[in-house]
Design a protein around this motif. Sequence first.
Motif, mmCIF file in Angstrom:
data_model
loop_
_atom_site.group_PDB
_atom_site.id
_atom_site.type_symbol
_atom_site.label_atom_id
_atom_site.label_comp_id
_atom_site.label_asym_id
_atom_site.label_seq_id
_atom_site.Cartn_x
_atom_site.Cartn_y
_atom_site.Cartn_z
ATOM 1 N N THR A 41 -11.264 15.063 9.221
ATOM 2 C CA THR A 41 -10.792 14.159 10.271
ATOM 3 C C THR A 41 -11.756 13.002 10.473
ATOM 4 O OG1 THR A 41 -9.645 15.943 11.385
ATOM 5 C CG2 THR A 41 -10.174 14.013 12.713
ATOM 6 N N ALA A 42 -11.198 11.811 10.501
ATOM 7 C CA ALA A 42 -12.011 10.613 10.740
ATOM 8 C C ALA A 42 -11.961 10.274 12.229
ATOM 9 C CB ALA A 42 -11.470 9.443 9.925
ATOM 10 N N ASP A 43 -13.141 10.179 12.845
ATOM 11 C CA ASP A 43 -13.185 9.719 14.234
ATOM 12 C C ASP A 43 -12.741 8.263 14.265
ATOM 13 O OD1 ASP A 43 -14.335 12.113 15.445
ATOM 14 O OD2 ASP A 43 -16.042 11.648 14.150
ATOM 15 N N VAL A 44 -13.207 7.528 13.258
ATOM 16 C CA VAL A 44 -12.790 6.135 13.094
ATOM 17 C C VAL A 44 -12.439 5.910 11.628
ATOM 18 C CG1 VAL A 44 -13.427 3.704 13.357
ATOM 19 C CG2 VAL A 44 -14.384 5.407 14.923
ATOM 20 N N LEU A 45 -11.268 5.352 11.396
ATOM 21 C CA LEU A 45 -10.883 4.915 10.051
ATOM 22 C C LEU A 45 -10.805 3.397 10.062
ATOM 23 C CD1 LEU A 45 -9.721 5.213 7.145
ATOM 24 C CD2 LEU A 45 -7.455 5.353 8.206
ATOM 25 N N PHE A 46 -11.735 2.753 9.342
ATOM 26 C CA PHE A 46 -11.638 1.310 9.137
ATOM 27 C C PHE A 46 -10.708 1.098 7.951
ATOM 28 C CE2 PHE A 46 -15.759 1.729 11.252
ATOM 29 C CZ PHE A 46 -15.729 0.683 12.153
ATOM 30 N N ILE A 47 -9.680 0.299 8.150
ATOM 31 C CA ILE A 47 -8.711 0.111 7.079
ATOM 32 C C ILE A 47 -8.386 -1.376 6.919
ATOM 33 C CG2 ILE A 47 -6.849 0.731 8.708
ATOM 34 C CD1 ILE A 47 -6.423 1.815 5.186
ATOM 35 N N GLY A 48 -8.518 -1.857 5.664
ATOM 36 C CA GLY A 48 -8.361 -3.293 5.456
ATOM 37 C C GLY A 48 -7.546 -3.658 4.244
ATOM 38 N N GLY A 49 -6.958 -4.829 4.311
ATOM 39 C CA GLY A 49 -6.187 -5.352 3.191
ATOM 40 C C GLY A 49 -5.954 -6.841 3.365
ATOM 41 N N ALA A 50 -5.400 -7.428 2.336
ATOM 42 C CA ALA A 50 -5.129 -8.867 2.365
ATOM 43 C C ALA A 50 -3.630 -9.110 2.386
ATOM 44 C CB ALA A 50 -5.754 -9.531 1.148
ATOM 45 N N LEU A 51 -3.272 -10.373 2.541
ATOM 46 C CA LEU A 51 -1.857 -10.750 2.550
ATOM 47 C C LEU A 51 -1.509 -11.370 1.197
ATOM 48 C CD1 LEU A 51 0.445 -10.751 4.665
ATOM 49 C CD2 LEU A 51 -0.068 -13.154 5.046
ATOM 50 N N TYR A 52 -0.457 -10.882 0.579
ATOM 51 C CA TYR A 52 0.016 -11.424 -0.694
ATOM 52 C C TYR A 52 1.487 -11.798 -0.531
ATOM 53 C CZ TYR A 52 -4.120 -8.733 -2.057
ATOM 54 O OH TYR A 52 -5.384 -8.189 -2.124
ATOM 55 N N ALA A 53 1.767 -13.075 -0.601
ATOM 56 C CA ALA A 53 3.152 -13.542 -0.422
ATOM 57 C C ALA A 53 3.778 -12.921 0.827
ATOM 58 C CB ALA A 53 3.987 -13.257 -1.669
ATOM 59 N N TYR A 54 3.065 -13.078 1.927
ATOM 60 C CA TYR A 54 3.524 -12.650 3.263
ATOM 61 C C TYR A 54 3.626 -11.139 3.432
ATOM 62 C CZ TYR A 54 4.863 -17.539 3.101
ATOM 63 O OH TYR A 54 4.851 -18.888 2.919
ATOM 64 N N GLY A 55 3.166 -10.372 2.435
ATOM 65 C CA GLY A 55 3.278 -8.918 2.558
ATOM 66 C C GLY A 55 1.992 -8.209 2.169
ATOM 67 N N LEU A 56 1.974 -6.905 2.386
ATOM 68 C CA LEU A 56 0.844 -6.076 1.956
ATOM 69 C C LEU A 56 1.059 -5.657 0.514
ATOM 70 C CD1 LEU A 56 0.545 -3.643 5.020
ATOM 71 C CD2 LEU A 56 -0.768 -5.735 4.602
ATOM 72 N N ASP A 57 -0.022 -5.383 -0.188
ATOM 73 C CA ASP A 57 0.102 -4.820 -1.532
ATOM 74 C C ASP A 57 0.786 -3.438 -1.415
ATOM 75 O OD1 ASP A 57 -1.317 -5.062 -4.478
ATOM 76 O OD2 ASP A 57 -0.998 -2.987 -3.834
ATOM 77 N N GLY A 58 1.610 -3.129 -2.380
ATOM 78 C CA GLY A 58 2.348 -1.862 -2.361
ATOM 79 C C GLY A 58 1.440 -0.649 -2.313
ATOM 80 N N LYS A 59 0.260 -0.766 -2.931
ATOM 81 C CA LYS A 59 -0.660 0.382 -2.937
ATOM 82 C C LYS A 59 -1.194 0.658 -1.531
ATOM 83 C CE LYS A 59 -2.036 -0.067 -7.705
ATOM 84 N NZ LYS A 59 -2.880 -0.843 -8.593
ATOM 85 N N LEU A 60 -1.457 -0.397 -0.795
ATOM 86 C CA LEU A 60 -1.930 -0.214 0.579
ATOM 87 C C LEU A 60 -0.801 0.341 1.444
ATOM 88 C CD1 LEU A 60 -4.093 -0.446 2.743
ATOM 89 C CD2 LEU A 60 -3.441 -2.838 3.071
ATOM 90 N N LYS A 61 0.381 -0.187 1.248
ATOM 91 C CA LYS A 61 1.544 0.297 2.009
ATOM 92 C C LYS A 61 1.766 1.790 1.776
ATOM 93 C CE LYS A 61 5.588 -1.726 3.477
ATOM 94 N NZ LYS A 61 6.837 -2.440 3.316
ATOM 95 N N SER A 62 1.727 2.185 0.500
ATOM 96 C CA SER A 62 1.920 3.603 0.170
ATOM 97 C C SER A 62 0.839 4.461 0.819
ATOM 98 C CB SER A 62 1.854 3.838 -1.331
ATOM 99 O OG SER A 62 2.777 3.042 -1.974
ATOM 100 N N TYR A 63 -0.395 3.957 0.779
ATOM 101 C CA TYR A 63 -1.494 4.723 1.361
ATOM 102 C C TYR A 63 -1.262 4.909 2.864
ATOM 103 C CZ TYR A 63 -6.121 6.362 2.601
ATOM 104 O OH TYR A 63 -7.164 7.128 3.082
ATOM 105 N N LEU A 64 -0.882 3.831 3.528
ATOM 106 C CA LEU A 64 -0.641 3.900 4.974
ATOM 107 C C LEU A 64 0.482 4.899 5.272
ATOM 108 C CD1 LEU A 64 -0.959 0.088 5.716
ATOM 109 C CD2 LEU A 64 -2.482 1.866 6.596
ATOM 110 N N GLU A 65 1.492 4.858 4.437
ATOM 111 C CA GLU A 65 2.621 5.776 4.633
ATOM 112 C C GLU A 65 2.220 7.225 4.387
ATOM 113 O OE1 GLU A 65 5.907 2.387 3.489
ATOM 114 O OE2 GLU A 65 5.593 4.042 2.091
ATOM 115 N N SER A 66 1.242 7.414 3.506
ATOM 116 C CA SER A 66 0.852 8.781 3.145
ATOM 117 C C SER A 66 -0.233 9.354 4.053
ATOM 118 C CB SER A 66 0.353 8.818 1.695
ATOM 119 O OG SER A 66 -0.947 8.247 1.639
#
Length: 129
Positions: A41-66
């Motif tokens: 368990t993370a007390d704090v999860l720092f999570i970051g990404g960039a914007l590509y053509a107005y969206g998140l990279d699919g890998k980041l999206k999948s990670y967030l979903e998982s």
Amino acid sequence: MIAVRYYSRSGNTKLVADAIAAAVGTQAVSVDASNAALAETADVLFIGGALYAYGLDGKLKSYLESLDASKVKKAVVFSTSWLSRHALDLIKKELSAKSISVESETFYVKNRASEAQLQEAAAFAKKFA
Ligand SMILES: Cc1cc2nc3c(=O)[nH]c(=O)nc-3n(C[C@H](O)[C@H](O)[C@H](O)COP(=O)(O)O)c2cc1C
């Protein structure tokens, strides 16, 4: 435990992730690395990404979903982009959809962080550590 996860195509977001991780005494892990899943368990999860053509990279999206919401007490979001801060909102939205508590304060850098901005990233991270 504090965790830092990010996705970065050209290194800008990784630079910030590494500065945050160093400040809180951990390693930043890319969301597509074999050890990206939260082992505890993370007390704090720092999570970051960039914007590509107005969206998140699919890998980041999948990670967030998982993400296992029961393993994240609080998430803190950071991003880089050319102009828009929209990735911050997109990441927050994915986290909120999983009922993960999200810190309202975020950290953003336009493109590649300067030394001064990396120090700001470190100071930002320490507030939540
Ligand atoms: C294919 C592509 C699309 C992009 N689209 C946007 C965009 O819509 N808005 C924006 O502000 N920046 C955009 N950018 C700029 C990136 O978000 C910016 O360079 C970011 O810092 C890249 O992070 P990274 O080095 O961690 O991959 C785009 C960059 C690429 C390569």
